[in-house]
Motif scaffolding. Structure first.
Motif, short mmCIF file in Angstrom:
data_model
loop_
_atom_site.label_atom_id
_atom_site.label_comp_id
_atom_site.label_asym_id
_atom_site.label_seq_id
_atom_site.Cartn_x
_atom_site.Cartn_y
_atom_site.Cartn_z
N ASN A 11 -17.50 5.93 3.55
CA ASN A 11 -17.12 5.62 4.93
C ASN A 11 -16.50 4.24 5.03
OD1 ASN A 11 -17.86 8.07 6.03
ND2 ASN A 11 -19.90 7.41 6.62
N THR A 12 -17.07 3.28 4.30
CA THR A 12 -16.52 1.92 4.30
C THR A 12 -15.12 1.92 3.71
OG1 THR A 12 -18.75 1.04 4.05
CG2 THR A 12 -16.93 -0.43 3.49
N ARG A 13 -14.96 2.61 2.59
CA ARG A 13 -13.64 2.67 1.96
C ARG A 13 -12.64 3.40 2.84
NH1 ARG A 13 -14.54 4.80 -3.93
NH2 ARG A 13 -12.32 4.40 -4.03
N LEU A 14 -13.07 4.44 3.52
CA LEU A 14 -12.18 5.18 4.42
C LEU A 14 -11.75 4.30 5.59
CD1 LEU A 14 -10.80 7.80 5.24
CD2 LEU A 14 -12.91 8.47 6.39
N ALA A 15 -12.70 3.54 6.15
CA ALA A 15 -12.35 2.65 7.25
C ALA A 15 -11.35 1.59 6.79
CB ALA A 15 -13.60 1.98 7.81
N SER A 16 -11.54 1.10 5.58
CA SER A 16 -10.61 0.12 5.03
C SER A 16 -9.22 0.75 4.81
CB SER A 16 -11.14 -0.42 3.70
OG SER A 16 -10.22 -1.28 3.09
N ALA A 17 -9.21 1.97 4.33
CA ALA A 17 -7.93 2.66 4.11
C ALA A 17 -7.22 2.93 5.44
CB ALA A 17 -8.16 3.97 3.36
N GLU A 18 -7.99 3.31 6.46
CA GLU A 18 -7.38 3.53 7.77
C GLU A 18 -6.79 2.24 8.34
OE1 GLU A 18 -10.55 5.26 10.04
OE2 GLU A 18 -10.03 7.30 9.44
N THR A 58 -5.72 -0.29 6.58
CA THR A 58 -4.52 -0.57 5.79
C THR A 58 -3.36 0.30 6.24
OG1 THR A 58 -5.91 -1.17 3.90
CG2 THR A 58 -3.61 -0.65 3.43
N TRP A 59 -3.65 1.56 6.52
CA TRP A 59 -2.60 2.47 6.99
C TRP A 59 -2.04 2.02 8.33
CZ3 TRP A 59 0.05 6.18 4.71
CH2 TRP A 59 0.82 7.03 5.51
N GLN A 60 -2.90 1.61 9.25
CA GLN A 60 -2.44 1.11 10.54
C GLN A 60 -1.60 -0.14 10.38
OE1 GLN A 60 -5.93 0.69 12.94
NE2 GLN A 60 -6.04 2.87 13.43
N ASN A 100 2.31 -0.62 11.46
CA ASN A 100 2.77 -1.74 12.29
C ASN A 100 3.88 -2.52 11.60
OD1 ASN A 100 0.98 -1.08 14.33
ND2 ASN A 100 -0.59 -2.50 13.62
N LEU A 101 3.70 -2.77 10.31
CA LEU A 101 4.75 -3.48 9.57
C LEU A 101 6.03 -2.66 9.51
CD1 LEU A 101 2.69 -5.01 6.62
CD2 LEU A 101 3.74 -6.22 8.53
N TYR A 102 5.90 -1.35 9.34
CA TYR A 102 7.08 -0.49 9.32
C TYR A 102 7.81 -0.55 10.66
CZ TYR A 102 9.94 3.68 9.27
OH TYR A 102 11.00 4.54 9.37
N ARG A 103 7.05 -0.50 11.75
CA ARG A 103 7.69 -0.59 13.08
C ARG A 103 8.40 -1.93 13.26
NH1 ARG A 103 2.61 1.67 14.99
NH2 ARG A 103 2.90 3.91 15.17
#
Length: 103
Positions: free
Chosen positions: A63-70, A72-74, A78-81
């Motif tokens: 769950n911790t790793r998933l939250a970190s991945a989410e 990072t994805w967000q 944002n950087l892409y936008r």
């Protein structure tokens, strides 16, 4: 002969005593088997509890790793936008420069 006379007098008591002895033996054997089964189950429950704790720790880690991945994805979205906006602005600037150069 005394024993035979005693058995003849108590012929009804012999099956009763025999059934009591067999019943007692069967009861004791049942209790011993039940105790062994309970002890085996206790050990299995302890093992299952240990495995459950390990699985719960793994789930918390995932769950911790998933939250970190989410997160990072967000951040990447944002950087892409931001990058897309900057490219669009540069495109407008280039069009303005070309327009100024052509006029």
């Amino acid at each position: 002969m005394n024993l035979i006379d005693l058995l003849k007098k108590n012929i009804v008591m012999v099956p009763v005593v025999a059934s009591l002895i067999v019943g007692t033996f069967t009861g004791v054997r049942y209790i011993v088997n039940l105790t062994d089964s309970i002890n085996g189950s206790v050990q299995e429950i302890v093992n299952l509890q240990r495995d459950l704790e390990v699985a719960q720790k793994a789930i918390v880690d995932l769950n911790t790793r998933l939250a970190s991945a989410e997160a990072t994805w967000q951040m990447a979205e944002n950087l892409y936008r931001q990058l897309a906006d900057q490219v669009r602005e540069h495109d407008y600037d280039i069009k303005d420069i070309n327009r100024d150069l052509n006029n």
